[in-house]
Each structure stands twice: as structure tokens, then as C-alpha cells.
Write a protein that holds these residues in place. Structure first.
Motif, PDB file in Angstrom:
ATOM      1  N   LYS B  44       0.831  -1.206   0.000  1.00 29.60           N
ATOM      2  CA  LYS B  44       0.000   0.000   0.000  1.00 29.60           C
ATOM      3  C   LYS B  44       0.870   1.264   0.000  1.00 29.60           C
ATOM      4  O   LYS B  44       0.710   2.158  -0.830  1.00 29.60           O
ATOM      5  N   THR B  45       1.818   1.308   0.948  1.00 26.16           N
ATOM      6  CA  THR B  45       2.683   2.485   1.044  1.00 26.16           C
ATOM      7  C   THR B  45       3.542   2.618  -0.209  1.00 26.16           C
ATOM      8  O   THR B  45       3.736   3.721  -0.721  1.00 26.16           O
ATOM      9  N   THR B  46       4.018   1.483  -0.705  1.00 23.99           N
ATOM     10  CA  THR B  46       4.824   1.519  -1.926  1.00 23.99           C
ATOM     11  C   THR B  46       4.018   2.111  -3.083  1.00 23.99           C
ATOM     12  O   THR B  46       4.515   2.953  -3.831  1.00 23.99           O
ATOM     13  N   MET B  84       1.474  11.013   5.754  1.00 24.67           N
ATOM     14  CA  MET B  84       2.276   9.796   5.651  1.00 24.67           C
ATOM     15  C   MET B  84       2.021   8.863   6.825  1.00 24.67           C
ATOM     16  O   MET B  84       1.553   9.270   7.880  1.00 24.67           O
ATOM     17  N   GLN B  85       2.370   7.605   6.575  1.00 21.42           N
ATOM     18  CA  GLN B  85       2.175   6.586   7.608  1.00 21.42           C
ATOM     19  C   GLN B  85       3.002   6.906   8.858  1.00 21.42           C
ATOM     20  O   GLN B  85       2.524   6.785   9.969  1.00 21.42           O
ATOM     21  N   ASN B  86       4.256   7.324   8.629  1.00 18.27           N
ATOM     22  CA  ASN B  86       5.075   7.714   9.771  1.00 18.27           C
ATOM     23  C   ASN B  86       4.895   9.208  10.001  1.00 18.27           C
ATOM     24  O   ASN B  86       5.053   9.995   9.084  1.00 18.27           O
ATOM     25  N   LEU B 160      -3.939   9.532   2.374  1.00 21.29           N
ATOM     26  CA  LEU B 160      -3.781   9.274   3.809  1.00 21.29           C
ATOM     27  C   LEU B 160      -3.318   7.836   3.967  1.00 21.29           C
ATOM     28  O   LEU B 160      -4.009   6.897   3.558  1.00 21.29           O
ATOM     29  N   ASP B 161      -2.138   7.654   4.531  1.00 23.71           N
ATOM     30  CA  ASP B 161      -1.586   6.308   4.699  1.00 23.71           C
ATOM     31  C   ASP B 161      -1.748   5.885   6.148  1.00 23.71           C
ATOM     32  O   ASP B 161      -1.031   6.354   7.031  1.00 23.71           O
ATOM     33  N   GLU B 162      -2.692   5.031   6.386  1.00 19.27           N
ATOM     34  CA  GLU B 162      -2.985   4.511   7.731  1.00 19.27           C
ATOM     35  C   GLU B 162      -2.956   5.605   8.796  1.00 19.27           C
ATOM     36  O   GLU B 162      -2.178   5.523   9.747  1.00 19.27           O
ATOM     37  N   PRO B 163      -3.809   6.599   8.670  1.00 19.14           N
ATOM     38  CA  PRO B 163      -3.741   7.715   9.616  1.00 19.14           C
ATOM     39  C   PRO B 163      -4.266   7.369  11.001  1.00 19.14           C
ATOM     40  O   PRO B 163      -4.098   8.153  11.927  1.00 19.14           O
TER      41      PRO B 163
HETATM   42 MG   LIG Z   1       2.370   1.093   4.732  1.00 19.44          MG
END
Ligand SMILES: [Mg+2]
Ligand SMILES: Nc1ncnc2c1ncn2[C@@H]1O[C@H](COP(=O)(O)OP(=O)(O)OP(=O)(O)O)[C@@H](O)[C@H]1O
Lengths: 389, 313
Positions: B44-46, B84-86, B160-163
Motif C-alpha cells: 500500500k505504502t509503496t 504519511m504513515q510515519n 492518507l496512509d494509515e492515519p
Molecule cells: Mg504502509
């Protein structure tokens, strides 16, 4: 603009290091100055003789005269001629000055090609007033002696005449040596070599590390601000920050030694420190590309700052360090800074410079700049290779 | 449906040996809340980072608003917001200063920026914390700050990556509501998560991915229709004899029965009043039972049926 402004906002949170090192600097400076002042109390100084060891490998008329001249004025101490025992004795102040007269000394002096140190080797505490005093006596002796030989007098007469002339000059010499040689600028610009690397690395590297954090870097790259612009902003802000630190310490030096700083020598000292600041900035940039946390950074900054200061003769004179160490320390930029500073400390006026002084200064400046360029390039290569990984 | 906002064709991304994205295709329309659902490590993030040109990819064509997306597509980037996720914030800056920094990367005009920053902080409900430093914020508040930093410049397209990772249920609902609100205000949303409930709750369309591949996509209802299961009945019951299990298996629409650790699971495809029928059978056999409940299929069942493994680890 956004990156640039934020740089200074972030920097406010990292000023702790700045205050810590400025305090250390002021403490070190006062300790060093107080120590020199104590050594140079004229009353105590004139009555007490200096403890000197002499190794005469020449055994010529001249060297014998020089030895007897010194022994009349000072106390001769017998020690072994090896670096370890010289160092040990000097540390416990059994000996304050060690003079080594090499073979061929007389020939060299009386030949036309005169070298300003006359080929003599000496061990002394850096900035020590007693050492400066005895050194000026030796120089006077040799100057006058060689003048008489050039005039055609034979060794014996030259010796006698020299002693005569010197007895007239000694009085004046003592006070001159004393006045000149508690050189605050010299002490200031020696210690600053240690302080600058610590302050600049500890102030600037943490900020660059923050901006280089993977997430923040990526996040900024996702915006309308290009990576080139971002990097330029960081570089410009770091440069300005460095210049501010440099300016501050320059201004302080004027407060501490105003008149002595308002000379050509003072200007060259400032130039030297400026170049050194740029070297420190490059160094900060380089380590910020691979160091990821503050603890590692503190360790590297302290280790590098202290080690290079010791090796390059900031805390102890080079004559204590042994040939190998001194040669090794040439790979450190602080060596070249100190080379310039040591050369400058011998003069009151630019017009007295010899050709070799000018050469030392030029080398010192140029090599420091080369160090800055190399460290900056290494930083660039590391950050590029990180990016592609 | 509106125009395409993002199109991805035949995207291939390798990390050395690992093929993270394998001929991946995607088409997101204007006004959607598009959910990318997949287990950890599914890519997903990729996918997101490739679309945003943060990562170089080996093959494929990526277009945003109809134009090819490249690392220097600053015109496109203006309209994109990323969470971002992080969490990406400066520890040295306050909540306000952080939002201002990220907003200022897009918005030059001071007055507009000030207004946008205030609005973003209000949006994530952090007004009381404006002067706080990130270190002083709880996990949920920090996530909200991260969101404010990503959306302050009022982008038309938001990733939104896993917010909601590591956020308490209360904050999570706030965040989800906020995302729906952003969408109502006109933004197209790409939302990645491995929580199927969230995705089901807010997304207008969902893509399920696994091992860098698109497994299936559609609305939640469409996805659930793709599978056989329509209902699963759970009954807590002690010492169920094998003979009874056999009888349950013969009920209409039952396609599978599991009994383990005193829990009976009966799987149905279709049929009505299934619960009553199975309970009726149990009482005829004179068996008493504990808790009884019926579950409609979830996206997990969809994932399970297609890949043979659970969505959650
Ligand atoms: Mg990810
Ligand atoms: N920088 C990298 N180098 C090598 N492999 C990577 C890198 N980043 C991700 N991967 C691998 O690529 C695959 C996809 O990772 P990705 O982060 O896209 O998954 P994800 O769906 O976002 O997972 P999560 O739900 O954990 O965030 C994983 O197997 C991961 O280990």
C-alpha cells in the motif's frame, strides 16, 4: 524561505550546546590567562632563575660560550636526553626549558645562510613566559655573537664582546619579554580552535540532522519546494549561523585584547579563525549525513574536538608531542590552523615577517580551505549514496 | 462518475529481489474516497510513494489530473496533500509552527496562510494545543497534527496512509468523520488501511491488494456479493454430538460447519430465517446452548475466500 526560516526556529532549540561551550571557553581562557600572569610576576621572576637542561652536541667554541652564558644566568638541571624523561621532568616542573644544540651548529651560524632559529631545538610550555624570556636571551646572544663574527672578530673576542653588550641589555629584555608575552590574543586564538569545532558541530549538525530525517525530507520533497531549493536554503542558513558564531567570538576577542587585535596580525588571526569556521561547518555537514542521533553526535564532536586539539598543540605545546604525533596531526585541519597561529604569535608586526612565515601562513590557509572542500564533497557523496539506496 | 484523478498502468516496483508491485493498475475518479485495503506488507505504502514520485519505479505510467507525475511536477504537487504513515513533524516546532511550516511550503501569501493554518488546526480539533510541542502530545493528538500538516493547504487530492494506526477509538472516529468532511468539501481521497471496518465505513470504493497485486475492487456491497458467504451463525454449545453436526450440514443453504472449542460455526450462502431453523433443530435434539449470534460477511471473509488467508495477522 520556509525552510530557511524554520531552520532558525529549529536552531533555537539547539542553542544549549552554544551556551555550554561558550562557558567552557570563557573558563578555559581565564584559567590560561591567570596561569600566565602568575608565571610572569616580575619580582618573582627576576630573582628566580629558570631551570634549564642543555644537550650540547656541537661542542664548539660558540656552543660552549652559549652554555656558559646560560649557566651563569640560570640553573642547569641534568636529565637524560630522551623524549620521555624530558616530558616527565617538564610536567612536574623539574625543568622549564630544554635546549638541544645540534652538531654543526657553529658552522651553520657563521655561514651566510642564517636560519632564524639557528637550528636550535627547544622544549617548553607553550606561551610560558620563562621560556620566552630565556629564548629571547639566547636569540640576543646569537644575534650579537654573529654580528661580531661577521665584523671579523675571532671566537674569543666575539664571546667577550657579546657578554658585555648583553649585560647592558638584560634589564630591558626582562621587562620587554614580560610585557609582550602574556599575549591574550595568542591564548584566545589557540583555545578557540577547540571551542569553534565543538560549538559549530554541536549547533549546526543537529539542525541538519533534523531536516535530513527520512520522513521530514520526504514530506518536504512532496511539496512545491524543490530539493535543490531546500538544500540551498539549509546550506545558506548554516553558513549564516556559522558566520554569526564566528563574528561573536571575533567581537569578544576585541573586548579582551582590543589594541592587539587592531593590527595586521590581528586581522590575520581573524582570517585564520574565519577559515577554520568554514572547515568546522564542512565537518558538521559531513557528519550530519551519517550520524542519526544526538548521542552519537555529541560523542563524535567531543572526541574529535578534544583529540584533534591535543594532537595539534592547542592544550600542550607541540614540542611535547613527539615527531610521529606531530606528523600524524598534519592530517587534521586543526594542525594547519595552529601552524598559522604559532607563526603569528612570534610577531608584533606584519613587516617583520620572513619569507618562510609568509609561506607557513599561505599553506595554513590554503590547506584548511582544501580540508573544507574535501569534507563537503565527502558529505555530498554520502548523502547521494544514501538517497539511491 | 467524475473524471479520472489518478491512473496507474502496469506499475512494477522491485526492491532488489522482492517484487513489491506486480503490474499494478489503478483508476481513481474525482470525488471518491478510495480505499486501498491490504495486510501488512501488501504494498500500500509503496503504491502511494510511487504515485507521489517519492520512489523510482521499474515500469509503468502514472498520471495525476491527466498529466504525467514526475519528481519535479510542482504544478501537480500544489494540489496534492499527503499524510504519511510515519508521523512527519518537527519536534522543535509547536503544533502551530508545524502546520505553518508545511502549509507555507505551498502557500506563499501570509494572510491566506494564517487563515488556512487556523482552519486546519480547528479541523483536527487541536486549538487547545497550538503552543504544545509534539513530544507533549498523545499518540492520537500527534496523528491529528500529522493530518493537519498534510491538508492545511486545501489540496484537491489527499493521500492518507494509515492515519489511524495506534489511535484510540474516540480519536479514530473523529479522524474518519474529518476525512468524510474533507471529501464533502470537494477533495478526492486515497485512503490506505489494513482495518477493514474503517475502509467499509467511509470508502466509496475499495481495492483489496495482496503481495503487490490488485485482488479485486468495488464498493463494499459489491465485494461481499462476490463471495458465497451471506451469513455465519455462531453458537456456544457444549458436547455437540457428531450426529447432530451431520444433521446441521444437511440444512438448506449451509455449505460448511465448524465445531471447535465449544463453538459451533454454521456458514450459509443465501436463505432466510437461518438462525431460527438451526436453533429449532438444536432444541429438537434437546441440546441447551449459550450465546448465539449471526454475522454478515465482512471484507475479511472476502479476503479469506479469495486468498485463503486472514486479512489480519
Ligand atoms: Mg504502509
Ligand atoms: N525500502 C525498502 N526496501 C526493501 N523492501 C521494502 C522497502 N520498503 C518496503 N519494502 C517491502 O515491500 C513490501 C511492501 O511494503 P509496503 O510498505 O508498501 O507495505 P504496506 O502495505 O504499506 O504495509 P503496512 O501495512 O505494514 O504499512 C513489503 O514486503 C516490504 O517489506
Amino acid at each position: 524561505m520556509q525552510v530557511f526560516k524554520t531552520y532558525f526556529k529549529v536552531s533555537k532549540k539547539h542553542l544549549g550546546a552554544f551556551f555550554i561551550y561558550t562557558t567552557i571557553f570563557i573558563v578555559l581562557l581565564s584559567v590560561f590567562v591567570a596561569q600566565r600572569k602568575e608565571e610572569s610576576d616580575p619580582a618573582a621572576f627576576q630573582s628566580s632563575k629558570i631551570k634549564v637542561s642543555i644537550f650540547d652536541h656541537d661542542q664548539s667554541d660558540l656552543s660552549t660560550s652559549l652554555v656558559s652564558f646560560i649557566s651563569e644566568n640560570h640553573n642547569i638541571v641534568k636529565i637524560d636526553e630522551d623524549l620521555k624523561s624530558i616530558r616527565d621532568k617538564m610536567y612536574i616542573r623539574d625543568v622549564e626549558y630544554v635546549l638541544i644544540i645540534p652538531e654543526g651548529f657553529e658552522k651553520k651560524l657563521t655561514s651566510t645562510d642564517i636560519d632564524p632559529s639557528y637550528g636550535l631545538e627547544a622544549y617548553k610550555f607553550p606561551g610560558s613566559v620563562s621560556a620566552t624570556f630565556i629564548q629571547s636571551q639566547i636569540n640576543s646572544f646569537l644575534n650579537i655573537y654573529s654580528s661580531y663574527t661577521i665584523l671579523g672578530y675571532d671566537a674569543n673576542t666575539a664571546n667577550e664582546k657579546t657578554l658585555e653588550t648583553l649585560s647592558l641589555e638584560t634589564e630591558a629584555n626582562v621587562s620587554a619579554a614580560l610585557e609582550e608575552k602574556i599575549s591574550v590574543p595568542h591564548i584566545y586564538y589557540t583555545i578557540i580552535c577547540y571551542i569553534l569545532v565543538s560549538v559549530i558541530v554541536m549547533c549546526i549538525a543537529p539542525i541538519i540532522i533534523v531536516f535530513n530525517k527520512e520522513e521530514l525530507k520526504n514530506r518536504t520533497n512532496l511539496s512545491c519546494v524543490s530539493q535543490v531549493k531546500r538544500n540551498l536554503s539549509i546550506a545558506a542558513a548554516s553558513l549564516i549561523f556559522t558566520l554569526l558564531i564566528f563574528l561573536l567570538f571575533t567581537v569578544i576577542s576585541f573586548f579582551m585584547a582590543g589594541n592587539e587585535m587592531k593590527t595586521g596580525i590581528g586581522a590575520l588571526r581573524i582570517l585564520n579563525t574565519f577559515v577554520n569556521s568554514i572547515v568546522c561547518l564542512s565537518f558538521a555537514f559531513m557528519i550530519a549525513t551519517f550520524v542519526t542521533n544526538e548521542n552519537q553526535l555529541t560523542f563524535i564532536a567531543n572526541f574529535f574536538g578534544l583529540a584533534s586539539s591535543f594532537l595539534c598543540g592547542v592544550f600542550v605545546g607541540r614540542e611535547f608531542l613527539g615527531k610521529a604525533v606531530v606528523n600524524f596531526s598534519k592530517i587534521l585541519p586543526a594542525y594547519w590552523y595552529m601552524d598559522v597561529e604559532i607563526a603569528l604569535s612570534k610577531y608584533n608586526n606584519i613587516s617583520q615577517f620572513t619569507e618562510s612565515t609568509t609561506r607557513t601562513l599561505t599553506y595554513g590557509y590554503v590547506i584548511q580551505i582544501l580540508f573544507a572542500i574535501v569534507m563537503f564533497s565527502v558529505g555530498m557523496v554520502i548523502s547521494k549514496s544514501r538517497k539511491s539506496a | 462518475m467524475g473524471a479520472s484523478v489518478i491512473t496507474v498502468e502496469n506499475l512494477v516496483k522491485r526492491y532488489k529481489e522482492l517484487i513489491a508491485l506486480d503490474h499494478f493498475n489503478l483508476d481513481i475518479k474525482e470525488g471518491e474516497i478510495f480505499g486501498l485495503l491490504g495486510p501488512n506488507g501488501s504494498g500500500k505504502t509503496t503504491t502511494m510513494n510511487c504515485i507521489l514520485s517519492l520512489l523510482k519505479y521499474d515500469k509503468g505510467v502514472i498520471k495525476i489530473f491527466g498529466k504525467e507525475m514526475k519528481p519535479d511536477s510542482y504544478e501537480l504537487k500544489k494540489d496534492i496533500g499527503v499524510v504519511m504513515q510515519n508521523v512527519a513533524v518537527f519536534d522543535e516546532l509547536t503544533v502551530y509552527e508545524n502546520v505553518d511550516y508545511f502549509c507555507g511550503l505551498y502557500i506563499k501569501d501570509k494572510a491566506t496562510r494564517k487563515q488556512y493554518v487556523e482552519e486546519a488546526i480547528q479541523f483536527v480539533d487541536l486549538e487547545k494545543f497550538k503552543k504544545f510541542y509534539p513530544k507533549k502530545l498523545s499518540g492520537g493528538l500527534l496523528r491529528r497534527l500529522n493530518i493537519a500538516c498534510g491538508i492545511a493547504h486545501k489540496p484537491k487530492l489527499i493521500f492518507l496512509d494509515e492515519p489511524t494506526v495506534a489511535v484510540d477509538p474516540q480519536s479514530r472516529n473523529n479522524i474518519l468523520e474529518g476525512i468524510v468532511k474533507l471529501n464533502k468539501n470537494g477533495a478526492t481521497i486515497v485512503y490506505t488501511s489494513h482495518y477493514m471496518e474503517e475502509v467499509e465505513q467511509i470508502c466509496t470504493r475499495i481495492m483489496i491488494m495482496d503481495k503487490g497485486k490488485n485482488i479485486t475492487q468495488g464498493t463494499a456491497a459489491e465485494l461481499k456479493k462476490m463471495i458465497r458467504n451471506t451469513e455465519t451463525i455462531h453458537i456456544e454449545i457444549l458436547n455437540l454430538p457428531d450426529s447432530v453436526i451431520e444433521k446441521i450440514k444437511e440444512l438448506t443453504h449451509v455449505y460448511k460447519v465448524e465445531y471447535a472449542e465449544n463453538l459451533l460455526k454454521v456458514f450459509y450462502n443465501g436463505g432466510k430465517h437461518n438462525l431460527i431453523k438451526v436453533l429449532d433443530l438444536l432444541s429438537k435434539e434437546d441440546l441447551s446452548f449459550g450465546r448465539v449470534y449471526s454475522e454478515l460477511p465482512t471484507l475479511n471473509d472476502v479476503f479469506l475466500e479469495i486468498t485463503g488467508k486472514e486479512l489480519r495477522d
